[in-house]
Write an enzyme that holds these catalytic residues in place. Sequence first.
Site, PDB file in Angstrom:
ATOM      1  N   CYS A  75       0.900  -1.076   0.092  1.00 33.57           N
ATOM      2  CA  CYS A  75      -0.105  -0.012   0.175  1.00 33.57           C
ATOM      3  C   CYS A  75       1.197   1.124   0.052  1.00 33.57           C
ATOM      4  CB  CYS A  75      -0.745  -0.046   1.344  1.00 33.57           C
ATOM      5  SG  CYS A  75      -1.880   1.531   1.456  1.00 33.57           S
ATOM      6  N   ASN A  76       0.858   2.218  -0.991  1.00 36.46           N
ATOM      7  CA  ASN A  76       1.554   3.285  -0.919  1.00 36.46           C
ATOM      8  C   ASN A  76       1.333   4.098   0.040  1.00 36.46           C
ATOM      9  OD1 ASN A  76       1.016   2.569  -4.214  1.00 36.46           O
ATOM     10  ND2 ASN A  76       2.964   3.366  -4.218  1.00 36.46           N
ATOM     11  N   THR A  77       0.151   4.149   0.673  1.00 36.55           N
ATOM     12  CA  THR A  77      -0.061   5.277   1.756  1.00 36.55           C
ATOM     13  C   THR A  77       0.725   4.699   2.889  1.00 36.55           C
ATOM     14  OG1 THR A  77      -2.124   5.969   0.948  1.00 36.55           O
ATOM     15  CG2 THR A  77      -1.797   6.093   3.321  1.00 36.55           C
ATOM     16  N   CYS A 176      -0.972   4.526  -6.040  1.00 31.63           N
ATOM     17  CA  CYS A 176      -1.784   3.600  -5.418  1.00 31.63           C
ATOM     18  C   CYS A 176      -2.038   2.363  -6.002  1.00 31.63           C
ATOM     19  CB  CYS A 176      -3.218   4.361  -4.812  1.00 31.63           C
ATOM     20  SG  CYS A 176      -4.478   3.545  -4.009  1.00 31.63           S
TER      21      CYS A 176
END
Length: 257
Positions: A75-77, A176
């Site tokens: 997950c990029n976040t 994302c």
Amino acid sequence: MVNINPCVCFFDSGIGGLSLLYECVRKLPRVDFVYFADNHRVPYGNLSHEELIERVDGVFSEMNALEPAAAVAACNTVTAECIAYLREKYPFEIIGIQPAVKPAAANGNCTVLATAATANSAALKELTEKYGNGRTRVYACPDLAAYIEENALNPGFDDVVRLLPDVAAENVVLGCTHYIFVKDIIMKRYNCRVYDGLEGTAEQLRKKLGISDHSEPRAQKISFCGGDTAKNRDIFRRMLMYGGTLSQKVQNQHKKI
């Protein structure tokens, strides 16, 4: 026979990381994988830093009980906001995914599409300053991940386009992992090359484990934990059937499977 297959845990807020899981399964056929998700609380990209840490820490505590060889923050976040905290706290190797700014910016002006949290993160700012060649712009798409989570098997072209920034682009970077499910739509909308970080992240995992395959004859195990496990398992099964992608043709056939 003693099982010598290493175990690698994955985490994404929902279905986004399944594309990365597929890439790692392809590269590491004798590694066992456990995919953790939190679909019922998607999207993560609109959460505060404190909320992200609280939720992600709980999941990684569960992972820790499995004594994995490594974990992947798919997950990029989570990578942008939490990975430093996670690496400090947990004993296993933790690999994150980053937007593919470097190769995209090398080929011209670069447009990064991301969640609000990733778009505003210090990690992405550092990445664009280092590799963006002064020609990279970042745009937040606050509602896109949530839409994809609910419509991955039948995304509407017009629905997706309405959630994208109305800009011209030479190279688009997906910030994302959810966005990979509508990569074809994004490519058509901007009429340019679209980059993701899947292959590079999978290769990094392979290098960290120090293996590409080994002699253990037992087939790998792929398990799903947390969130909507039935949904995650079903979408991943479709990806295995269709070579890792859910093209528009495959999406249109979802009711027939």
